[in-house]
Design an enzyme around this catalytic site. Structure first.
Site, PDB file in Angstrom:
ATOM      1  N   ASN A  32      37.487  19.481   0.312  1.00  0.00           N
ATOM      2  CA  ASN A  32      36.577  19.351  -0.707  1.00  0.00           C
ATOM      3  C   ASN A  32      35.801  20.597  -1.054  1.00  0.00           C
ATOM      4  OD1 ASN A  32      34.639  18.393  -2.429  1.00  0.00           O
ATOM      5  ND2 ASN A  32      33.964  16.823  -1.273  1.00  0.00           N
ATOM      6  N   LYS A  75      33.931  21.209   2.534  1.00  0.00           N
ATOM      7  CA  LYS A  75      34.057  20.228   3.569  1.00  0.00           C
ATOM      8  C   LYS A  75      35.646  19.954   4.101  1.00  0.00           C
ATOM      9  CE  LYS A  75      30.272  17.082   2.140  1.00  0.00           C
ATOM     10  NZ  LYS A  75      30.135  16.001   1.549  1.00  0.00           N
ATOM     11  N   ARG A  83      40.283  17.344  -3.171  1.00  0.00           N
ATOM     12  CA  ARG A  83      39.441  16.482  -3.958  1.00  0.00           C
ATOM     13  C   ARG A  83      39.357  17.386  -5.332  1.00  0.00           C
ATOM     14  NH1 ARG A  83      33.000  16.109  -4.554  1.00  0.00           N
ATOM     15  NH2 ARG A  83      32.849  14.607  -6.069  1.00  0.00           N
ATOM     16  N   HIS A  94      33.273   9.998  -9.459  1.00  0.00           N
ATOM     17  CA  HIS A  94      33.033   9.129  -8.218  1.00  0.00           C
ATOM     18  C   HIS A  94      34.092   8.109  -8.105  1.00  0.00           C
ATOM     19  CE1 HIS A  94      28.424   9.830  -8.121  1.00  0.00           C
ATOM     20  NE2 HIS A  94      28.903  10.732  -7.079  1.00  0.00           N
ATOM     21  N   HIS A 132      27.551   3.505  -6.801  1.00  0.00           N
ATOM     22  CA  HIS A 132      27.732   4.604  -5.671  1.00  0.00           C
ATOM     23  C   HIS A 132      26.561   5.329  -6.012  1.00  0.00           C
ATOM     24  CE1 HIS A 132      29.601   7.919  -3.558  1.00  0.00           C
ATOM     25  NE2 HIS A 132      28.545   8.531  -4.085  1.00  0.00           N
ATOM     26  N   LEU A 133      25.607   5.278  -4.888  1.00  0.00           N
ATOM     27  CA  LEU A 133      24.167   5.736  -4.978  1.00  0.00           C
ATOM     28  C   LEU A 133      24.037   6.725  -3.918  1.00  0.00           C
ATOM     29  CD1 LEU A 133      22.269   2.421  -5.344  1.00  0.00           C
ATOM     30  CD2 LEU A 133      22.922   3.905  -7.339  1.00  0.00           C
ATOM     31  N   GLY A 134      24.308   8.299  -4.235  1.00  0.00           N
ATOM     32  CA  GLY A 134      23.982   9.069  -3.275  1.00  0.00           C
ATOM     33  C   GLY A 134      23.118  10.124  -3.883  1.00  0.00           C
ATOM     34  N   ARG A 185      18.800  14.981 -10.967  1.00  0.00           N
ATOM     35  CA  ARG A 185      19.419  14.763 -12.300  1.00  0.00           C
ATOM     36  C   ARG A 185      18.923  13.672 -12.931  1.00  0.00           C
ATOM     37  NH1 ARG A 185      25.776  14.343 -10.486  1.00  0.00           N
ATOM     38  NH2 ARG A 185      25.251  15.398  -8.485  1.00  0.00           N
ATOM     39  N   ASP A 207      15.074  13.493  -1.596  1.00  0.00           N
ATOM     40  CA  ASP A 207      15.522  12.758  -0.674  1.00  0.00           C
ATOM     41  C   ASP A 207      15.103  11.369  -0.733  1.00  0.00           C
ATOM     42  OD1 ASP A 207      15.981  11.568   1.930  1.00  0.00           O
ATOM     43  OD2 ASP A 207      17.120  13.539   2.450  1.00  0.00           O
ATOM     44  N   ARG A 253      14.840   9.063   1.340  1.00  0.00           N
ATOM     45  CA  ARG A 253      13.987   8.580   2.503  1.00  0.00           C
ATOM     46  C   ARG A 253      12.679   9.069   2.242  1.00  0.00           C
ATOM     47  NH1 ARG A 253      18.857  10.385   6.260  1.00  0.00           N
ATOM     48  NH2 ARG A 253      18.957  11.917   4.478  1.00  0.00           N
ATOM     49  N   GLY A 259      25.063   6.944   0.359  1.00  0.00           N
ATOM     50  CA  GLY A 259      23.952   7.053   1.202  1.00  0.00           C
ATOM     51  C   GLY A 259      22.718   6.136   0.961  1.00  0.00           C
ATOM     52  N   GLY A 261      23.024   3.684  -1.282  1.00  0.00           N
ATOM     53  CA  GLY A 261      23.317   2.105  -1.292  1.00  0.00           C
ATOM     54  C   GLY A 261      23.802   1.510  -0.092  1.00  0.00           C
ATOM     55  N   GLU A 285      35.709   8.249   0.801  1.00  0.00           N
ATOM     56  CA  GLU A 285      36.656   9.138  -0.077  1.00  0.00           C
ATOM     57  C   GLU A 285      37.573   9.793   0.773  1.00  0.00           C
ATOM     58  OE1 GLU A 285      32.579   9.873  -1.555  1.00  0.00           O
ATOM     59  OE2 GLU A 285      33.573  10.551  -3.559  1.00  0.00           O
TER      60      GLU A 285
END
Ligand code: AMP
Length: 400
Positions: free
Chosen positions: A10, A17, A89, A178, A206-208, A239, A281, A283, A329, A331, A384
Site C-alpha cells: 500500500n 505499508k 492497493r 474504502h 468505516h470510521l478511521g 477533512r 486523534d 482518543r 479505528g 468504529g 483490507e
C-alpha cells in the site's frame, strides 16, 4: 497444497505499508512500514514472529531502495518460496475497474489516466507497482481498487446535479472509497447474522482517520458518502466532509485563498482537528471532551450528528435497514461514538446494549444492540489486507 502467500503493498507518496498474508486464513506472517522516504532518515520497520525490528535506510532512500531492502528481508526470512503474487492497493480506479485485476500494460495506462482524479494517491500506487514489478519479476502483480466496490451504484446516486456533460466529458461523478473495507465487513455481517445475501439492507460505517458510510443492498453498494475525491461526506480527522460549494468562491474572492490553500484547508486543517483546535486523534478528543474542553465536545457532537444523519438518509437509499456495522479505528474502539450515534437513531427502534457495546473493543467483533432492537448494530473489525491477498491469490490462480 502449498501455502498461498501474498505480498500486499500500500504505497503512499513518502511511505508504504507492506504485509505478507496467507490468503486462505488471513494470517499475517510479516507486516511493516517504510516511512520518511526521500528524507534524511528513512526507515523500514517490520514485525515478524512477534518481534518488532527497525532498519535504518540510507539517507534520502526512496521507494525503490526501500522495496529492494524488503526483497532482501523476504529472502533472509526465507519467505520468498511461498509467495504467489503481489497485491497492490490502488486508490482510484475511475469507471475503468469494477473489480481487482492482473496488471498489464493496458491496466497501467488506465490507472495512469485516472491519476488526475487522485493526484495524491494514484501516482504513488503506480510507482509501487513499477518498482515491485522489477523487484519481483517472477510474480504476478494484482491491482485492487478502493473505488471498485462502489461501481454498482445507480446513476441517480453517483451523479452530481451538474450539467450532464461534466460527467460525460470529464468523468465528474461520485466514485466512493474504502470499498475493500465496506465489502469485507458487509460480507462478514452476512455470515455473522446469517442474512440472506439476496435480501439484505446494511449500512457500513468505516470510521478511521478517513471516514465513510456505504449503503449495501443485497451485497452491492448502492450509495456511499465519499464522492469524486475522499473529501465528501462525514466529518473526519482533518477533512471537512460536506460543505457548501459556494464556500470556494467566497474563500477565493473575498479572502484571497488559492485553490491549493482551499485544498489544504479542507483536507488537512478541518474535521475533528479544525473544530477542536486540538487534535485529529479521536482518543485525544474524547479525553479532552470528558475533561470539559468545549471545542472537543463540539467536535464529537458534530462527528456523531453528521454520521447519524447519513445513516438515516441511507435507509432511503436502501428502502429500509437491517443492520448497521461499525469498523475502522474509531468504529472498532469508540464505544462512546457508537452509543451516541445509535441513540440519535432511536426513532428507527434501534437500541444500544451498553455492556455489549463496551465489550466490543480492540479487535473484538459482535452485536452491540439489544435483543429487541429493530435494527441490529454490530462491530466488525476490517481487514483490507486480507481482501487484497485473497483477490490476488484468486486472480493468480484463474489466470494461470
Ligand atoms: P484508522 O485510520 O482506522 O487507523 O483509525 C484511526 C483513528 O481511530 C484515530 O482517530 C484514533 O484516535 C481512533 N482510535 C483508535 N483507538 C481508539 C479508541 N480506543 N477510542 C477512540 N478512538 C480510537
Amino acid at each position: 497444497m502449498p501455502s498461498q502467500h501474498v505480498l500486499v503493498l500500500n504505497c503512499g507518496s513518502s511511505s508504504f505499508k507492506f504485509a505478507i498474508i496467507a490468503a486462505s486464513t488471513g494470517h499475517e506472517i510479516l507486516s511493516g512500514l517504510a516511512e520518511r522516504l526521500g528524507d534524511a532518515a528513512p526507515s523500514l520497520k517490520y514485525k515478524f514472529s512477534g518481534t518488532k525490528t527497525v532498519v535504518e535506510l540510507p539517507p534520502h532512500a526512496e521507494h525503490k531502495a526501500a522495496i529492494l531492502k524488503l526483497v532482501d528481508l523476504i529472502t533472509e526470512l526465507k519467505l520468498g518460496d511461498d509467495l504467489v503474487a503481489v497485491g497492490h492497493r490502488v486508490v482510484h480506479g475511475g469507471e475503468a475497474f469494477t473489480q481487482s485485476i492482473l496488471v498489464d500494460g493496458d491496466v497501467l495506462a488506465a490507472i495512469q489516466q485516472t491519476s488526475a482524479l487522485a493526484p495524491l494517491h494514484n501516482p504513488a500506487n503506480l510507482l509501487g507497482i513499477d518498482v515491485a514489478t522489477s523487484a519481483f519479476k517472477h510474480l504476478p502483480q494484482i491491482a485492487v481498487f478502493d473505488t471498485a466496490f462502489h461501481q454498482t451504484m445507480p446513476e441517480h446516486a453517483y451523479l452530481y446535479a451538474l450539467p450532464y456533460e461534466m460527467y460525460q466529458k470529464h468523468g465528474i461523478r461520485r466514485y466512493g472509497f474504502h470499498g475493500t473495507s465496506h465489502c469485507y465487513v458487509s460480507e462478514q455481517t452476512h455470515q455473522i447474522l446469517g442474512l440472506d445475501k439476496n435480501n439484505s439492507k446494511i449500512v457500513t460505517a468505516h470510521l478511521g482517520n478517513g471516514c465513510s458510510v456505504t449503503a449495501i443492498k443485497n451485497g452491492r453498494s448502492v450509495d456511499t458518502s465519499m464522492g469524486l475525491t475522499p473529501l465528501e461526506g462525514l466529518v473526519m480527522g482533518t477533512r471537512s466532509g460536506d460543505i457548501d460549494p459556494g464556500l470556494f468562491a467566497y474563500l477565493s474572492d473575498q479572502l484571497g485563498y488559492s485553490s491549493k490553500d482551499i485544498d489544504t484547508l479542507l483536507n488537512k486543517q478541518s474535521g475533528l482537528l479544525g473544530i477542536s483546535a486540538l487534535s485529529n486523534d479521536c482518543r485525544t478528543i474524547e479525553e479532552a471532551a470528558a475533561n470539559g474542553h468545549k471545542q472537543a465536545q463540539l467536535a464529537l457532537e458534530m462527528f456523531c450528528f453528521r454520521l447519524a444523519k447519513y445513516i438515516a438518509s441511507f435507509a432511503v437509499s436502501l428502502g429500509g435497514l437491517d443492520a448497521l456495522v461499525f469498523t475502522g479505528g474509531i468504529g472498532e474502539n469508540s464505544d462512546l461514538i457508537r452509543q451516541r450515534v445509535i441513540e440519535q437513531l432511536a426513532f428507527f427502534g434501534m437500541t444500544c446494549d451498553h455492556d455489549k457495546n463496551q465489550a466490543a473493543r480492540f479487535g473484538h467483533q459482535g452485536i452491540i444492540s439489544t435483543n429487541d432492537s429493530n435494527v441490529i448494530a454490530l462491530v466488525v473489525p476490517t481487514n483490507e489486507e486480507w481482501v487484497i491477498a485473497k483477490d490476488a491469490a484468486r486472480i493468480t490462480k484463474e489466470t494461470k
